[in-house]
Design an enzyme around this catalytic site. Structure first.
Site, mmCIF file in Angstrom:
data_model
loop_
_atom_site.group_PDB
_atom_site.id
_atom_site.type_symbol
_atom_site.label_atom_id
_atom_site.label_comp_id
_atom_site.label_asym_id
_atom_site.label_seq_id
_atom_site.Cartn_x
_atom_site.Cartn_y
_atom_site.Cartn_z
ATOM 1 N N LYS A 39 -0.143 29.844 21.796
ATOM 2 C CA LYS A 39 0.725 30.037 22.966
ATOM 3 C C LYS A 39 -0.124 29.824 24.231
ATOM 4 O O LYS A 39 -1.201 29.243 24.160
ATOM 5 C CB LYS A 39 1.360 31.424 22.917
ATOM 6 C CG LYS A 39 2.369 31.564 21.778
ATOM 7 C CD LYS A 39 3.551 30.643 21.970
ATOM 8 C CE LYS A 39 4.506 30.674 20.792
ATOM 9 N NZ LYS A 39 5.553 29.639 20.911
ATOM 10 N N GLN A 54 10.678 24.049 20.252
ATOM 11 C CA GLN A 54 10.169 22.916 21.038
ATOM 12 C C GLN A 54 10.079 21.672 20.166
ATOM 13 O O GLN A 54 10.441 20.578 20.593
ATOM 14 C CB GLN A 54 8.816 23.276 21.649
ATOM 15 C CG GLN A 54 8.963 24.389 22.692
ATOM 16 C CD GLN A 54 7.663 24.791 23.344
ATOM 17 O OE1 GLN A 54 6.599 24.275 23.005
ATOM 18 N NE2 GLN A 54 7.738 25.711 24.285
ATOM 19 N N ARG A 106 2.806 36.352 30.197
ATOM 20 C CA ARG A 106 3.305 37.485 29.406
ATOM 21 C C ARG A 106 2.211 38.535 29.158
ATOM 22 O O ARG A 106 2.515 39.718 28.997
ATOM 23 C CB ARG A 106 3.919 37.002 28.099
ATOM 24 C CG ARG A 106 5.089 36.054 28.343
ATOM 25 C CD ARG A 106 6.014 35.910 27.174
ATOM 26 N NE ARG A 106 6.813 34.697 27.287
ATOM 27 C CZ ARG A 106 7.915 34.567 28.021
ATOM 28 N NH1 ARG A 106 8.366 35.597 28.728
ATOM 29 N NH2 ARG A 106 8.560 33.420 28.070
ATOM 30 N N GLY A 165 4.692 24.419 28.154
ATOM 31 C CA GLY A 165 4.796 23.786 26.837
ATOM 32 C C GLY A 165 6.187 23.220 26.604
ATOM 33 O O GLY A 165 6.337 22.159 25.984
ATOM 34 N N ASP A 175 7.910 35.392 21.723
ATOM 35 C CA ASP A 175 7.348 35.588 23.067
ATOM 36 C C ASP A 175 7.215 37.072 23.430
ATOM 37 O O ASP A 175 6.579 37.414 24.423
ATOM 38 C CB ASP A 175 8.229 34.889 24.115
ATOM 39 C CG ASP A 175 8.140 33.371 23.995
ATOM 40 O OD1 ASP A 175 7.175 32.869 23.398
ATOM 41 O OD2 ASP A 175 9.051 32.691 24.495
ATOM 42 N N LYS A 185 14.340 31.122 30.951
ATOM 43 C CA LYS A 185 13.423 29.991 31.146
ATOM 44 C C LYS A 185 13.813 28.822 30.239
ATOM 45 O O LYS A 185 13.927 27.685 30.698
ATOM 46 C CB LYS A 185 11.990 30.469 30.851
ATOM 47 C CG LYS A 185 10.919 29.406 31.003
ATOM 48 C CD LYS A 185 9.555 30.029 31.237
ATOM 49 C CE LYS A 185 8.880 30.539 29.973
ATOM 50 N NZ LYS A 185 8.467 29.473 29.047
ATOM 51 N N SER A 186 14.024 29.095 28.956
ATOM 52 C CA SER A 186 14.358 28.019 28.006
ATOM 53 C C SER A 186 15.633 27.299 28.434
ATOM 54 O O SER A 186 15.719 26.066 28.382
ATOM 55 C CB SER A 186 14.590 28.604 26.610
ATOM 56 O OG SER A 186 13.403 29.131 26.093
HETATM 57 C C1 S3P Z 1 10.556 27.757 23.751
HETATM 58 C C2 S3P Z 1 10.236 27.883 22.443
HETATM 59 C C3 S3P Z 1 9.165 28.749 21.950
HETATM 60 C C4 S3P Z 1 8.736 29.781 22.990
HETATM 61 C C5 S3P Z 1 8.585 29.180 24.346
HETATM 62 C C6 S3P Z 1 9.870 28.529 24.812
HETATM 63 C C7 S3P Z 1 11.637 26.832 24.135
HETATM 64 O O1 S3P Z 1 8.050 27.960 21.623
HETATM 65 O O2 S3P Z 1 7.541 30.397 22.605
HETATM 66 O O3 S3P Z 1 8.216 30.167 25.297
HETATM 67 O O4 S3P Z 1 12.107 26.879 25.288
HETATM 68 O O5 S3P Z 1 12.040 26.022 23.290
HETATM 69 P P1 S3P Z 1 7.913 27.258 20.170
HETATM 70 O O6 S3P Z 1 9.097 26.443 20.001
HETATM 71 O O7 S3P Z 1 6.679 26.433 20.263
HETATM 72 O O8 S3P Z 1 7.794 28.400 19.215
#
Ligand code: S3P
EC number: 2.5.1.19
Length: 429
Positions: A342, A169, A388, A94, A315, A22-23
């Site tokens: 989250k 993020q 999740r 997010g 996660d 996903k990221s």
């Molecule tokens: C993500 C970073 C994480 C993770 C999210 C995806 C990303 O969040 O929990 O599911 O793709 O950069 P945080 O950066 O807020 O910890």
């Protein structure tokens, strides 16, 4: 949507092709949109979150075409995005919200960012504070702490930002804004968070400098399009890794799992608990390490999880909580207050929903205390709109012979639309 699981199982067996990360899928679309030239993305995750990213960038005039096997992004260049005519809807994502705000901060136009009820509860000041310091004009609910947010970007000053949270993020947001700033921007985080942005920006020809927990980027660099093959998402694999370890008589092979060291906390936990896990066929594809994993039913012992390990498995904590209920002894999860912000407050939702299945977990301010081994019973539970939590509860259903009903199970489509298909396929009835 309600999902009824008659989880009578003689074990989980077989091979699962793990869907795209996903990221990495989000970043491939965003960086492709900012690049000069055409980016072709293969093994893109067709989850709702990543589709939100596509539609937001289409709204800003980027041509993005989806076929069965690939996503083709016609890059607009760092100065080629158009002022959106409608609000940018991030849905439940997010990552879309925070990374896109970094990009918008450098654009000389106005945009409004909105999302669903879960997004509306999540803190956005962690990105609006540094972006305002760089010169972006941001307003929004509660003075820009929450969506809806409006942003007018433009000439940005560089910033040396020390982030109070280990968040990829936040890091990515500041680095993306830094690309449009007049000078060198840096961000320092308390622990290393996932580094996909750094790796992929480099693949798009951008220079970054890492010094310990600090990353710096010089503004004004252009991205050059490159093709991206997305590895499987270890956060999706985690559900089947845990299922394979705790469901009796199981043996699962998980193919193409992304093994970026900033993401492999779940592997460290399984190994420390004594799981029967084999890592095979290790390779590097597109700057990202990948492997195949074989997991078998295991005798597990409790461990303590905290500190720098937390961002490497943030996660995975809902499914690790279930794992811990099947490990001999007391597992302690600490330093994980981020769980509260989250998709849901994941300390509360894990404790409350597993309680419906007869499991007792002690909630802590920064984590949980979980005694093993516990027996599970059937019952009615709720994903609470959190993908999740939904998947963790589905795996939990494999530990009881009784029926488990999961309300709002469609939340799972956010990150793993094929989840139930994969679960059914591997279930030996
Ligand atoms: C993500 C970073 C994480 C993770 C999210 C995806 C990303 O969040 O929990 O599911 O793709 O950069 P945080 O950066 O807020 O910890």
């Amino acid at each position: 949507m309600e999902k009824r699981l008659h989880a009578q199982t003689k074990g989980l067996r077989g091979t699962i092709e793990i869907p795209g990360d996903k990221s990495i899928s989000h970043r491939a679309v965003m960086f492709g949109a900012l690049a000069e030239g055409r980016t072709t993305i293969t093994n893109f995750l067709e989850g709702e979150d990543c589709l939100s990213t596509i539609s937001c960038f289409q709204e800003m005039g980027v041509k993005i075409e989806r076929t069965e096997e690939k996503v083709i992004v016609e890059g607009a260049g760092t100065n080629g995005l158009l002022e959106p005519r409608r609000v940018l809807d991030v849905g439940n994502s997010g990552t879309t919200t925070r990374l896109m705000l970094g990009i918008l901060a450098a654009q000389p136009f106005h945009a409004v960012v909105v999302g669903d009820d879960s997004i509306a509860k999540r803190p956005m000041d962690r990105v609006t504070i540094p972006l305002r310091q760089m010169g972006a004009v941001i307003d929004g609910r509660d003075n820009g702490r929450f969506t809806p947010l409006s942003i007018r970007g433009g000439d940005l000053n560089p910033l040396e930002y020390v982030s109070p949270v280990a968040s990829a993020q936040v890091k990515s947001c500041v680095l993306l804004a830094g690309l449009g700033a007049n000078g060198v921007t840096s961000i320092t985080e308390p622990h290393l968070s996932r580094d996909h942005t750094e790796r992929m920006l480099q693949a798009f020809g951008v220079e970054l400098v890492r010094d310990g927990l600090t990353v710096s980027i010089a503004g004004g660099q252009q991205l050059k399009a490159t093709d991206v093959h997305v590895p499987g998402d270890i956060s999706s694999a985690a559900f089947f890794l845990v299922a394979g370890a705790i469901v009796p008589n199981s043996e699962l092979t998980l193919k193409n799992v992304g093994m970026n060291p900033t993401r492999t906390g779940i592997i460290d936990v399984l190994q420390a608990m004594g799981a029967d896990l084999t890592i095979e066929n290790e390779r590097v594809e597109n700057e990202e390490p990948v492997a195949d994993l074989i997991i078998k039913t295991s005798n597990l012992k409790a461990i303590e999880i905290g500190g720098a390990l937390i961002p490497r498995l943030i996660d995975e904590i809902p499914i690790i909580a279930l794992l811990a209920t099947q490990a001999e002894g007391t597992t302690v999860i600490k330093d994980a207050e981020e769980l509260k912000v989250k998709e849901t407050n994941r300390i509360d939702t894990v404790v409350e929903q597993l309680n419906e299945l007869g499991v007792h977990i002690e909630a802590r301010e920064d984590g949980m205390i979980i005694k093993g081994k516990q027996r599970l019973n059937g019952g009615t539970v709720d994903s609470c709109g959190d993908h999740r939590i939904g998947m963790m509860l589905a795996i939990a259903s494999c530990l009881t012979g009784e029926e488990v009903v999961i309300q709002r199970a469609d939340a799972i489509n956010v990150s793993y639309p094929m989840f139930f298909e994969h679960m059914n396929k591997s279930n030996v009835k």
